[in-house]
Design a protein around this motif. Structure first.
Motif: not given
Length: 233
Positions: A7, A141, A168, A173
């Motif tokens: 990500t 999430w 996030l 993440f």
């Protein structure tokens, strides 16, 4: 092996760290060079994630227009366009915006409540609706990113806004961060920042490793790797 996509956050901000003005209107302080940079990052990704506020401000998704980038995706046996995923707890998105006329794959990430009106829409404006809700009525999430991975999304680009990125960020993440620093000052305590939310204490601050820095004309392009706490010895 990660159970979620790699990500990357891609953002442009003013020199004082704002991603939009106090009215939260679509930022117009970036250059054509930054636009091309953003398009390249989208072309690398399998999917693009953004919040409903970001979509309302822009009215459209960041589609890939450069024929060379599309050709590169085809060589890798990828579809011409990355999946465009809008995240909203409420499901409130104007139906008359250009986003729904663009020739792109559209997904909706939402809660049970937010999904209702779109699931009953006979025109099926979204190719896929993903409901991932925790007990507090927020987006789950961990489950969401696992679902993305299971659906073939290996690389995810996140384009805002600050609240989504905060969700996030606080859960660690995020893997990479691209920041374009633009030569403008916006100010305003209520103008949005790259990461909103409650923030972290200095003791818990998330560390970054600078991968590259490039100055083109009046903009500075910063590329960071996010150092997760469990990887720090």
């Amino acid at each position: 092996m990660m159970t979620r996509p790699h990500t990357t956050v891609v953002l442009a901000m003013s020199a004082d760290g704002k991603i939009a003005d106090v009215a939260r209107s679509a930022p117009k302080f970036t250059s054509s060079i930054d636009f091309a940079h953003l398009e390249r990052q989208v072309a690398i990704a399998d999917a693009v994630l953004f919040g409903a506020g970001t979509l309302r401000a822009h009215g459209s998704a960041m589609s890939i227009r450069d024929s060379q980038l599309i050709a590169q995706r085809r060589e890798k046996q990828k579809p011409d366009q990355a999946i465009q995923i809008v995240c909203t707890r409420s499901g409130v998105i104007p139906s008359d915006i250009r986003f729904f006329q663009q020739n792109i794959p559209r997904w909706l990430l939402t809660t049970e409540k937010g999904a209702t009106s779109w699931q009953n829409n006979s025109q099926k404006p979204f190719d896929e609706i993903i409901v991932a809700e925790n007990s507090a009525g927020e987006i789950d999430w961990e489950e969401t990113l696992k679902t993305f991975k299971n659906k073939g999304i290996e690389r995810l680009a996140v384009l805002g806004g600050g609240e989504l990125i905060a969700d996030l960020f606080t859960r660690e993440f995020l893997d990479e961060l691209w920041l374009t620093v633009c030569p403008v000052l916006l100010g305003g305590k209520d103008a949005p920042n790259p990461i909103e939310g409650t923030g972290l204490s200095l003791d818990n601050a998330q560390k970054l490793h600078l991968l590259s820095v490039e100055n083109i004309d009046q903009e500075v392009f910063l590329h960071y790797q996010v150092i997760h706490h469990d990887s720090v010895s």
